[in-house]
Enzyme design. Sequence first.
Site, mmCIF file in Angstrom:
data_model
loop_
_atom_site.group_PDB
_atom_site.id
_atom_site.type_symbol
_atom_site.label_atom_id
_atom_site.label_comp_id
_atom_site.label_asym_id
_atom_site.label_seq_id
_atom_site.Cartn_x
_atom_site.Cartn_y
_atom_site.Cartn_z
ATOM 1 N N ARG A 69 0.857 -1.191 0.000
ATOM 2 C CA ARG A 69 0.000 0.000 0.000
ATOM 3 C C ARG A 69 0.886 1.232 0.000
ATOM 4 O O ARG A 69 1.936 1.252 0.644
ATOM 5 C CB ARG A 69 -0.874 0.034 1.251
ATOM 6 C CG ARG A 69 -1.981 -0.966 1.278
ATOM 7 C CD ARG A 69 -2.883 -0.756 2.494
ATOM 8 N NE ARG A 69 -2.253 -1.138 3.737
ATOM 9 C CZ ARG A 69 -1.766 -0.303 4.636
ATOM 10 N NH1 ARG A 69 -1.822 1.007 4.442
ATOM 11 N NH2 ARG A 69 -1.216 -0.737 5.746
ATOM 12 N N TYR A 197 -1.407 -3.489 -7.208
ATOM 13 C CA TYR A 197 -1.139 -4.302 -6.026
ATOM 14 C C TYR A 197 -2.190 -4.193 -4.929
ATOM 15 O O TYR A 197 -2.578 -3.086 -4.535
ATOM 16 C CB TYR A 197 0.238 -3.942 -5.427
ATOM 17 C CG TYR A 197 0.519 -4.803 -4.234
ATOM 18 C CD1 TYR A 197 0.967 -6.107 -4.401
ATOM 19 C CD2 TYR A 197 0.233 -4.361 -2.953
ATOM 20 C CE1 TYR A 197 1.139 -6.937 -3.301
ATOM 21 C CE2 TYR A 197 0.411 -5.189 -1.849
ATOM 22 C CZ TYR A 197 0.862 -6.478 -2.042
ATOM 23 O OH TYR A 197 1.026 -7.305 -0.965
ATOM 24 N N LYS A 206 -9.410 -2.358 1.993
ATOM 25 C CA LYS A 206 -9.094 -1.179 2.813
ATOM 26 C C LYS A 206 -9.874 0.061 2.352
ATOM 27 O O LYS A 206 -10.309 0.867 3.173
ATOM 28 C CB LYS A 206 -7.587 -0.911 2.779
ATOM 29 C CG LYS A 206 -6.735 -2.092 3.223
ATOM 30 C CD LYS A 206 -7.016 -2.498 4.646
ATOM 31 C CE LYS A 206 -6.070 -3.607 5.092
ATOM 32 N NZ LYS A 206 -6.349 -4.027 6.462
ATOM 33 N N HIS A 226 -10.927 -2.149 11.977
ATOM 34 C CA HIS A 226 -9.813 -2.973 11.491
ATOM 35 C C HIS A 226 -9.580 -4.089 12.511
ATOM 36 O O HIS A 226 -8.587 -4.091 13.227
ATOM 37 C CB HIS A 226 -8.584 -2.060 11.354
ATOM 38 C CG HIS A 226 -7.440 -2.687 10.638
ATOM 39 N ND1 HIS A 226 -6.160 -2.212 10.734
ATOM 40 C CD2 HIS A 226 -7.364 -3.757 9.807
ATOM 41 C CE1 HIS A 226 -5.355 -2.938 9.991
ATOM 42 N NE2 HIS A 226 -6.056 -3.892 9.426
ATOM 43 N N SER A 248 -0.206 -3.876 11.790
ATOM 44 C CA SER A 248 0.494 -4.924 11.028
ATOM 45 C C SER A 248 1.615 -5.518 11.873
ATOM 46 O O SER A 248 2.147 -4.861 12.772
ATOM 47 C CB SER A 248 1.126 -4.344 9.769
ATOM 48 O OG SER A 248 0.281 -3.437 9.181
ATOM 49 N N ALA A 249 1.970 -6.741 11.554
ATOM 50 C CA ALA A 249 3.092 -7.456 12.172
ATOM 51 C C ALA A 249 2.881 -7.754 13.656
ATOM 52 O O ALA A 249 3.831 -7.824 14.417
ATOM 53 C CB ALA A 249 4.398 -6.692 11.975
ATOM 54 N N CYS A 250 1.619 -7.910 14.052
ATOM 55 C CA CYS A 250 1.337 -8.299 15.439
ATOM 56 C C CYS A 250 0.669 -9.674 15.512
ATOM 57 O O CYS A 250 0.115 -10.047 16.546
ATOM 58 C CB CYS A 250 0.457 -7.258 16.121
ATOM 59 S SG CYS A 250 1.334 -5.753 16.527
ATOM 60 N N LYS A 252 -2.019 -10.874 13.690
ATOM 61 C CA LYS A 252 -3.483 -10.798 13.707
ATOM 62 C C LYS A 252 -4.131 -12.026 13.060
ATOM 63 O O LYS A 252 -5.066 -12.620 13.629
ATOM 64 C CB LYS A 252 -3.879 -9.521 12.957
ATOM 65 C CG LYS A 252 -5.279 -9.076 13.169
ATOM 66 C CD LYS A 252 -5.425 -7.677 12.587
ATOM 67 C CE LYS A 252 -6.861 -7.398 12.255
ATOM 68 N NZ LYS A 252 -7.007 -6.211 11.405
ATOM 69 N N ASP A 277 -9.507 -9.698 9.523
ATOM 70 C CA ASP A 277 -8.980 -8.346 9.289
ATOM 71 C C ASP A 277 -9.973 -7.212 9.554
ATOM 72 O O ASP A 277 -9.561 -6.169 10.039
ATOM 73 C CB ASP A 277 -8.491 -8.253 7.831
ATOM 74 C CG ASP A 277 -7.596 -7.047 7.584
ATOM 75 O OD1 ASP A 277 -6.799 -6.705 8.488
ATOM 76 O OD2 ASP A 277 -7.684 -6.445 6.496
ATOM 77 N N ASN A 373 6.368 -8.521 1.787
ATOM 78 C CA ASN A 373 4.919 -8.268 1.797
ATOM 79 C C ASN A 373 4.207 -9.157 0.769
ATOM 80 O O ASN A 373 3.132 -8.818 0.299
ATOM 81 C CB ASN A 373 4.655 -6.782 1.505
ATOM 82 C CG ASN A 373 3.240 -6.359 1.886
ATOM 83 O OD1 ASN A 373 2.662 -6.876 2.833
ATOM 84 N ND2 ASN A 373 2.668 -5.443 1.114
ATOM 85 N N ARG A 375 2.013 -12.216 -0.735
ATOM 86 C CA ARG A 375 0.659 -12.521 -0.230
ATOM 87 C C ARG A 375 0.070 -13.802 -0.797
ATOM 88 O O ARG A 375 0.453 -14.252 -1.875
ATOM 89 C CB ARG A 375 -0.289 -11.376 -0.652
ATOM 90 C CG ARG A 375 0.079 -10.020 -0.090
ATOM 91 C CD ARG A 375 -0.552 -9.816 1.250
ATOM 92 N NE ARG A 375 0.037 -8.699 1.974
ATOM 93 C CZ ARG A 375 -0.416 -8.276 3.144
ATOM 94 N NH1 ARG A 375 -1.448 -8.851 3.700
ATOM 95 N NH2 ARG A 375 0.175 -7.289 3.774
ATOM 96 N N ASN A 502 -1.560 -17.789 23.470
ATOM 97 C CA ASN A 502 -2.360 -16.573 23.688
ATOM 98 C C ASN A 502 -3.786 -16.906 24.135
ATOM 99 O O ASN A 502 -4.480 -16.067 24.721
ATOM 100 C CB ASN A 502 -2.407 -15.716 22.409
ATOM 101 C CG ASN A 502 -1.030 -15.152 22.074
ATOM 102 O OD1 ASN A 502 -0.167 -15.059 22.949
ATOM 103 N ND2 ASN A 502 -0.824 -14.783 20.817
#
Length: 595
Positions: A69, A197, A206, A226, A248-250, A252, A277, A373, A375, A502
């Site tokens: 993005r 993309y 988004k 989100h 991002s990058a947690c 999800k 998401d 990135n 996908r 978790n």
Amino acid sequence: MTNNLMLKKWVEECAALCQPDDIVWCDGSEAERERLEKEAFATGELIQLDQEKLPGCVYHRTAVNDVARTEHLTYICTSRKEDAGPNNNWMSPQEGYEKAGAIFRGSMIGRTMYVIPFSMGPINSPYSKFAVELTDSIYVVLNMRIMTRMGKEVLDAIGDHGEFTKGLHGKAERDINKRLILHFPEDNTIWSVGSGYGGNVLLGKKCLALRIASYLGWQEGWLAEHMLIVGIQDPQGRMTYIAGAFPSACGKTNLAMLVPPEALKAKGFKVVTIGDDIAWMRIKEDGRLWAINPEYGFFGVAPGTNYKTNSNAMMTIQKNTIYTNVLLKPDKTVWWEGGDGPPPPEGRDWKGNYWRPGMTDEEGKIVLGANPNSRYTAPAFQCPCIAPNWEDPEGVPISAIIVGGRRAYLAPLVYQSFNWQHGVFVGATMASERTAAQYGKLGEVRRDPMAMLPFCGYNMGDYFGHLLEIGKRLTNPPKLFHVNWFRTDEDGKFLWPGFGENLRVLDWIIRRCQDGADAQETPIGYVPTPGSIDMGGLDLSTAVMERLSSISPADWTEELKGIEEFFAQFGDRLPREIWDEYRALSRRFGITPLR
Ligand code: O2Y
Ligand code: MN
């Protein structure tokens, strides 16, 4: 085709601007998919993967300058700049249409324009929104087939007079200097030009489901967030639904598809996925918040995904999947860094160049096989843990909302807000520290309220106000929690094992919702009392658990300065209640608030 005059007229106008050779109305059929894939194989836009090992799977590479993005080229075009807020780039609608119009003009000469009617949310749900995307990309059509409900059924549902979001996408020259992702919330319109993309071009995701929908939600009294949506079945057989916002990058998607650790599975815990998401949430007659997943597929990051980190995602993507910018192996299967198994001896990297493991570039840096990135696009119904009711048009009732970020020191493993207003403050102060691998400057704090900073289609001050208003209308609101899976020791090692473990924290959360777990009050909220998180079968010392729950007044004093600075930019648009919460938190730490 359609008898909807508004739709016909708009398609004609866009065609007059872009001048395609042909216009094709997509019906969403299998025959259409086969025809489009065949055409894309012939031009090289797609490569067919080994149909025995990966049935129905295809491969695509985007332009090298077009792999993520582009937030700096993404705009909210409202009449007044202050309605877009400091959280968005702004252009006036007139300037937006003129600038993008100049790039669109004649850009589809020699190309076909596809008309994609699609629905965000089940077609029969009162909460869904219909839309039409016009595009000159077969890759986009095939992705939209997976990510949304699309085709004739949606066109029929729009009918002769129905409303729809208008999305115009064109690849144009895929030149970064001629790329714009524009949102016109006042016109319910999206224009995206110059990119091929993901988030820039799959306009349902988004652009519509967050930026336009958040604006519509503000106007119409609902929420577009989100957030993942997950269902946890406890040993008593009760199903509790949790929505979760993470930058991002947690992890999800991993959390949305969590695999319970053996000890909890044996007790009878089960996890089901509603979405990974985005959540659209409304207040129903029972005074609760109900959520649907407006999407129909997953557009997940490939690197790091493997059978250990996310076996459900791996099983989902074994068929009918589009792989973008991963490594292509000579046997026409795929691989990525952090995937399963050793790297293949050779292949073609995401740029299409010859690749072998350990190769370095001119600067001596390791050449990656897959773009970080890169996908997969895969149908949600293929996910082994998809909830049986994931398409329920009424959605699912949300008992808890969790927010989280990557904080090495500040935030404990989990804490619960005192009430909805305090929870909105906790969400509004969400932040992640940049890791070396992801962002560059180590430790720098990026504030990302509700993980919505790049996706809120209006002024975030108003957004916080909207969240507070929703809370006032909820007679049975979800409880709000903050989690941090990423607290580290002095060597930078994670203290908490994460992934399936978790679920132990989610279990504490759902028991808090049922008044069945102990907690102690602290200045930031309620934290678990020692022993109140089920640690059976997990070898983690009491000392580590204490470190995971500790709160440092010195760190929070620093944090409060950052929070004040961040909120100040919203000026008058920041609700008074948010400053009240800022002051209350300061005082609970014995600090005189800065304002
Ligand atoms: O890089 C893109 O275009 C996609 S970004 C994305 C994709 C799926 C889910 N979430 C995200 C995100 O950035 O939050
Ligand atoms: Mn996302």
